[in-house]
Design an enzyme around this catalytic site. Structure first.
Site, PDB file in Angstrom:
ATOM      1  N   LYS A  22       0.837  -1.217   0.000  1.00  0.00           N
ATOM      2  CA  LYS A  22       0.000   0.000   0.000  1.00  0.00           C
ATOM      3  C   LYS A  22       0.868   1.263   0.000  1.00  0.00           C
ATOM      4  O   LYS A  22       0.633   2.178  -0.778  1.00  0.00           O
ATOM      5  CB  LYS A  22      -0.895  -0.004   1.252  1.00  0.00           C
ATOM      6  CG  LYS A  22      -1.547   1.336   1.521  1.00  0.00           C
ATOM      7  CD  LYS A  22      -2.297   1.371   2.828  1.00  0.00           C
ATOM      8  CE  LYS A  22      -1.470   1.587   4.065  1.00  0.00           C
ATOM      9  NZ  LYS A  22      -1.331   2.935   4.586  1.00  0.00           N
ATOM     10  N   ASN A  23       1.877   1.285   0.864  1.00  0.00           N
ATOM     11  CA  ASN A  23       2.633   2.528   1.019  1.00  0.00           C
ATOM     12  C   ASN A  23       3.611   2.786  -0.130  1.00  0.00           C
ATOM     13  O   ASN A  23       4.193   3.874  -0.217  1.00  0.00           O
ATOM     14  CB  ASN A  23       3.344   2.556   2.378  1.00  0.00           C
ATOM     15  CG  ASN A  23       2.339   2.757   3.516  1.00  0.00           C
ATOM     16  OD1 ASN A  23       1.179   3.109   3.279  1.00  0.00           O
ATOM     17  ND2 ASN A  23       2.770   2.522   4.752  1.00  0.00           N
ATOM     18  N   ARG A  93      -3.971   9.999   4.064  1.00  0.00           N
ATOM     19  CA  ARG A  93      -2.707  10.695   4.245  1.00  0.00           C
ATOM     20  C   ARG A  93      -2.032  10.971   2.898  1.00  0.00           C
ATOM     21  O   ARG A  93      -1.460  12.012   2.658  1.00  0.00           O
ATOM     22  CB  ARG A  93      -1.805   9.785   5.097  1.00  0.00           C
ATOM     23  CG  ARG A  93      -0.556  10.427   5.567  1.00  0.00           C
ATOM     24  CD  ARG A  93      -0.863  11.347   6.701  1.00  0.00           C
ATOM     25  NE  ARG A  93       0.218  12.278   6.965  1.00  0.00           N
ATOM     26  CZ  ARG A  93       0.010  13.469   7.497  1.00  0.00           C
ATOM     27  NH1 ARG A  93      -1.193  13.874   7.799  1.00  0.00           N
ATOM     28  NH2 ARG A  93       1.023  14.266   7.728  1.00  0.00           N
ATOM     29  N   CYS A 117      -4.586   8.001   9.665  1.00  0.00           N
ATOM     30  CA  CYS A 117      -4.876   7.387  10.960  1.00  0.00           C
ATOM     31  C   CYS A 117      -4.546   8.339  12.104  1.00  0.00           C
ATOM     32  O   CYS A 117      -3.608   9.145  12.020  1.00  0.00           O
ATOM     33  CB  CYS A 117      -4.039   6.114  11.118  1.00  0.00           C
ATOM     34  SG  CYS A 117      -4.678   4.739  10.161  1.00  0.00           S
ATOM     35  N   ARG A 122       0.831  14.738  12.903  1.00  0.00           N
ATOM     36  CA  ARG A 122       1.341  14.397  11.577  1.00  0.00           C
ATOM     37  C   ARG A 122       1.741  15.685  10.843  1.00  0.00           C
ATOM     38  O   ARG A 122       1.036  16.175   9.953  1.00  0.00           O
ATOM     39  CB  ARG A 122       0.318  13.554  10.827  1.00  0.00           C
ATOM     40  CG  ARG A 122      -0.084  12.342  11.661  1.00  0.00           C
ATOM     41  CD  ARG A 122      -0.738  11.256  10.884  1.00  0.00           C
ATOM     42  NE  ARG A 122       0.192  10.534  10.047  1.00  0.00           N
ATOM     43  CZ  ARG A 122      -0.120   9.410   9.403  1.00  0.00           C
ATOM     44  NH1 ARG A 122      -1.322   8.905   9.494  1.00  0.00           N
ATOM     45  NH2 ARG A 122       0.774   8.802   8.654  1.00  0.00           N
ATOM     46  N   ILE A 124       3.708  18.494   8.510  1.00  0.00           N
ATOM     47  CA  ILE A 124       4.134  18.481   7.101  1.00  0.00           C
ATOM     48  C   ILE A 124       5.193  19.557   6.839  1.00  0.00           C
ATOM     49  O   ILE A 124       5.444  19.928   5.711  1.00  0.00           O
ATOM     50  CB  ILE A 124       2.943  18.651   6.125  1.00  0.00           C
ATOM     51  CG1 ILE A 124       2.104  19.888   6.488  1.00  0.00           C
ATOM     52  CG2 ILE A 124       2.063  17.407   6.088  1.00  0.00           C
ATOM     53  CD1 ILE A 124       1.128  20.286   5.389  1.00  0.00           C
ATOM     54  N   ASP A 125       5.826  20.027   7.942  1.00  0.00           N
ATOM     55  CA  ASP A 125       6.796  21.110   7.772  1.00  0.00           C
ATOM     56  C   ASP A 125       7.962  20.725   6.852  1.00  0.00           C
ATOM     57  O   ASP A 125       8.484  21.565   6.122  1.00  0.00           O
ATOM     58  CB  ASP A 125       7.318  21.564   9.152  1.00  0.00           C
ATOM     59  CG  ASP A 125       7.913  20.402   9.934  1.00  0.00           C
ATOM     60  OD1 ASP A 125       7.173  19.432  10.209  1.00  0.00           O
ATOM     61  OD2 ASP A 125       9.109  20.445  10.250  1.00  0.00           O
ATOM     62  N   GLN A 126       8.356  19.461   6.882  1.00  0.00           N
ATOM     63  CA  GLN A 126       9.504  19.056   6.049  1.00  0.00           C
ATOM     64  C   GLN A 126       9.136  19.002   4.563  1.00  0.00           C
ATOM     65  O   GLN A 126       9.971  19.256   3.694  1.00  0.00           O
ATOM     66  CB  GLN A 126      10.065  17.706   6.501  1.00  0.00           C
ATOM     67  CG  GLN A 126      10.590  17.706   7.923  1.00  0.00           C
ATOM     68  CD  GLN A 126      11.667  18.747   8.131  1.00  0.00           C
ATOM     69  OE1 GLN A 126      12.694  18.749   7.460  1.00  0.00           O
ATOM     70  NE2 GLN A 126      11.429  19.661   9.058  1.00  0.00           N
ATOM     71  N   ASP A 305       4.897   0.471  12.024  1.00  0.00           N
ATOM     72  CA  ASP A 305       3.660  -0.130  11.500  1.00  0.00           C
ATOM     73  C   ASP A 305       3.514  -1.606  11.890  1.00  0.00           C
ATOM     74  O   ASP A 305       2.499  -2.227  11.573  1.00  0.00           O
ATOM     75  CB  ASP A 305       3.594   0.027   9.969  1.00  0.00           C
ATOM     76  CG  ASP A 305       3.453   1.480   9.547  1.00  0.00           C
ATOM     77  OD1 ASP A 305       3.125   2.311  10.411  1.00  0.00           O
ATOM     78  OD2 ASP A 305       3.681   1.791   8.366  1.00  0.00           O
ATOM     79  N   ILE A 327       8.181   6.945  16.809  1.00  0.00           N
ATOM     80  CA  ILE A 327       7.687   7.680  15.630  1.00  0.00           C
ATOM     81  C   ILE A 327       6.343   8.369  15.913  1.00  0.00           C
ATOM     82  O   ILE A 327       6.190   9.560  15.673  1.00  0.00           O
ATOM     83  CB  ILE A 327       7.511   6.745  14.412  1.00  0.00           C
ATOM     84  CG1 ILE A 327       8.720   5.823  14.233  1.00  0.00           C
ATOM     85  CG2 ILE A 327       7.203   7.556  13.140  1.00  0.00           C
ATOM     86  CD1 ILE A 327       9.892   6.350  13.520  1.00  0.00           C
ATOM     87  N   ARG A 397      -8.652   0.080   4.988  1.00  0.00           N
ATOM     88  CA  ARG A 397      -7.781   1.048   4.318  1.00  0.00           C
ATOM     89  C   ARG A 397      -6.524   0.392   3.765  1.00  0.00           C
ATOM     90  O   ARG A 397      -5.963   0.859   2.777  1.00  0.00           O
ATOM     91  CB  ARG A 397      -7.294   2.111   5.311  1.00  0.00           C
ATOM     92  CG  ARG A 397      -8.371   2.930   5.907  1.00  0.00           C
ATOM     93  CD  ARG A 397      -7.775   3.849   6.906  1.00  0.00           C
ATOM     94  NE  ARG A 397      -6.912   4.760   6.162  1.00  0.00           N
ATOM     95  CZ  ARG A 397      -6.595   5.954   6.589  1.00  0.00           C
ATOM     96  NH1 ARG A 397      -7.024   6.383   7.741  1.00  0.00           N
ATOM     97  NH2 ARG A 397      -5.832   6.729   5.854  1.00  0.00           N
TER      98      ARG A 397
END
Ligand code: EPU
Length: 418
Positions: A22-23, A93, A117, A122, A124-126, A305, A327, A397
Site C-alpha cells: 500500500k505505502n 494521508r 490514521c 502528523r 508536514i513542515d519538512q 507499523d 515515531i 484502508r
C-alpha cells in the site's frame, strides 16, 4: 456497520500470499500523473486508500482503467484540474503525494490537507521546507495546501527529521526541476526505493534511494512505463507475528525477506523460528514466546507499523517486555483494548510495559487505526472465547481480504453486520 466475529484458539497453519505494498502503491499512483503517456501498474493492492486516491485522480481528469483487480493503466494527458479537494481525499494521508507530483509536472497544485490514521501529530513542515527550497511558494488556505512556482530549481535539502512522506514528495517535485537536488537525511524505506525505481523507469535520474542521501538530476520529461509494485512488507510482517502469537506454522509467499530482517531478528529473540527461501518466509513457534524489548525507528529499524502486532505477542510472552515507540506518540491506543482482553500493559507517553499474561480472553474491542486493527485481529485469534472487533473501516484502508487470508490459515473469523 460491520464487525469481525472471531472465535479464538486455533493456531495458524498453512500458506499465505502477500499483496502489493500500500505505502509504495500510493506514491507510485500519484507519480503516474507526471507523464502524458500511459503508465501500466501491476501488483496494485485493492484497498480503500488506493481506491480513494484513484478516484480523486479520475476526478481531476486522469483516465484510470482497471485491467484486473491488481492491474491498472493511467493516462494523465488530459488533466483538467490542479485542485484536489473531494471529501474522501481529505481522509487519506497520501493525498499529499499529489502535491509533489502535480507541482513537479505543472508547477502548481492545490490539495486538501491530508487526513490519515489518528496515531499522533502528523506534521508536514519538512514537505513544505522541501518545496520552498525548490523555489515554490507554499500557502495553507481554507484547508488546502497551495503550491506554485515559476521554475523549480534543484537544491541541497537537509531533512530535520527522517520522513517517508517528505522524502517521497520532494523526490517527485525535484524530478523535473532544473539542475541537481540532493536530499540529505532521507528516509530509506523499501517504498521510497520502489518509487525511485518507478520514476527511473519513466526516465528520471535518481540515485541513492535506500541510503540517506538521494541525488536527483532533473530531466525534461518522463515517459510511459510498465511497473510491478513491491510486496507489502507490513502485511508480511503482520502474518509473521500472527504465526508466533498463535504458536502456529505459516509460510508467507511473495515477500522480500530482506525487508523484514529486523522483524526476523526480534522473532528469533521471542523464541520463534524463521527460515527464508527465495521470496518466501517460513515462520513457526512451538512454545510460549519469550519476552523482548522493541524500539521503533525508521528503516532498517523496527517498523512502527508492526509495533501493535508485536505488542500482541509480548502481551502473552513469558516475562516483562518494553516497547518504545519513537515515531507516533499515540500508537499505544490498542493497549487499552488488549487490557480489556485480560492483558497487563501500562502505557505512558512513548513507552509501554508488557507484563506477559498466560492468555487473552475474547471481548468487544475497537480498532483505533489500521495497524491497531490488525493487532486486534491477532489478539482475537489467540484469545479464548469470542471477540467482536469494531471499526473495520480502518482495517479496510490497508489490508486486502485479511479475514479470508486468516481463515485460510485456520482462523475462525467472520465479517458480520452489527
Ligand atoms: N514528521 C515531521 N515533519 C514532517 C513529516 C513528518 O515532523 O514534515 C514527523 C512525523 O510527525 C513523525 C515522523 O516524522 O513523527 C515520521 O513521519 P513520516 O513522514 O515518515 O510518516 P508518513 O510519511 O506520514 C508513512 C506511512 C505510515 C508510517 C510512517 C513511518 C504512508 C502513507 N504512511 O507515514 O504508515 O507509519 O511512514 O514509517 O506511507 C500505516 O501504513 O499504517 C502508516 C501509518
Amino acid at each position: 456497520m460491520e464487525q469481525y466475529a472471531i472465535k479464538g484458539g486455533n493456531p495458524l497453519v498453512g500458506e499465505v500470499e502477500i499483496g502489493g505494498a500500500k505505502n509504495a502503491a500510493l506514491p507510485i499512483l500519484a507519480a503516474s500523473v507526471m507523464t502524458d503517456e500511459t503508465v501500466y501498474i501491476e501488483n496494485m493492492p485493492d484497498v480503500r486508500d488506493t481506491n480513494v486516491l484513484l478516484c480523486a485522480m479520475e476526478n481531476i481528469g486522469v483516465i484510470v482503467k482497471r485491467t484486473d483487480r491488481h492491474k491498472v493503466t493511467l493516462n494523465a494527458s488530459n488533466i483538467s484540474e490542479l485542485v484536489v479537494e473531494d471529501e474522501n481525499i481529505k481522509k487519506i494521508r497520501a493525498s499529499y503525494y499529489l502535491i509533489g507530483a502535480l507541482l513537479g509536472k505543472y508547477k502548481h497544485a492545490e490539495v486538501a490537507l491530508p487526513g490519515g490514521c489518528d496515531i499522533g501529530c502528523r506534521a508536514i513542515d519538512q514537505h513544505i521546507k522541501g518545496f520552498r527550497a525548490l523555489g515554490a511558494d507554499v500557502k495553507i488556505e481554507h484547508g488546502l495546501i497551495k503550491t506554485q512556482a515559476e521554475h523549480l530549481r534543484g537544491s541541497h535539502i537537509y531533512m530535520d527529521v527522517v520522513s517517508v512522506g517528505a522524502t517521497i514528495n520532494i523526490m517527485m517535485a525535484a524530478v523535473m526541476a532544473e539542475g541537481t537536488t540532493i536530499i540529505e537525511n532521507s528516509a530509506k524505506e523499501p517504498h521510497v526505493v520502489d518509487l525511485a525505481n518507478f520514476l527511473n523507469s519513466m526516465g528520471a535520474n535518481i540515485k541513492g534511494a535506500g541510503t540517506d542521501v538521494i541525488r536527483i538530476v532533473g530531466v525534461e520529461k518522463l515517459h510511459k512505463t510498465e511497473y510491478s509494485i513491491i510486496p507489502d512488507q507490513i502485511e508480511a510482517g503482520t502474518f509473521m507475528l500472527a504465526a508466533i502469537a498463535s504458536k502456529g506454522d505459516v509460510v508467507i509467499h511473495n515477500c522480500i525477506p530482506e525487508h523484514l530482517d529486523c522483524l526476523t531478528a526480534k522473532i528469533l529473540e521471542m523464541g520463534g523460528e524463521v527460515e527464508e527461501s527465495g521470496d518466501s518466509i517460513h515462520v513457526w513457534c512451538n512454545s510460549r514466546p519469550n519476552k523482548t524489548n522493541i524500539k521503533t525507528s525508521p528503516y532498517p529499524g523496527f517498523p512502527t507499523d508492526l509495533q501493535p502486532q508485536a505488542g500482541v505477542v509480548l502481551a502473552v510472552a513469558d516475562g516483562t517486555s518494553i516497547i518504545n515507540e519513537s515515531i507516533w506518540e499515540s500508537r499505544f491506543q490498542y493497549t487499552t483494548e488488549l487490557n480489556n482482553m485480560g492483558a497487563n500493559i501500562t502505557a505512558q507517553g512513548k513507552t509501554a510495559v508488557f507484563e506477559g499474561v498466560d492468555c487473552l480472553l475474547g471481548a468487544p474491542v475497537y480498532a483505533s487505526d489500521l495497524r491497531a486493527g490488525a493487532a486486534l485481529i491477532i489478539a482475537g485469534i489467540i484469545a479464548s472465547g469470542e471477540t467482536q472487533l469494531f471499526n473495520l473501516d480502518h482495517i479496510d484502508r490497508g489490508y486486502e481480504n485479511i479475514e479470508e487470508k486468516f481463515r485460510n490459515l485456520g482462523a475462525n473469523i467472520k465479517r458480520v453486520k452489527e
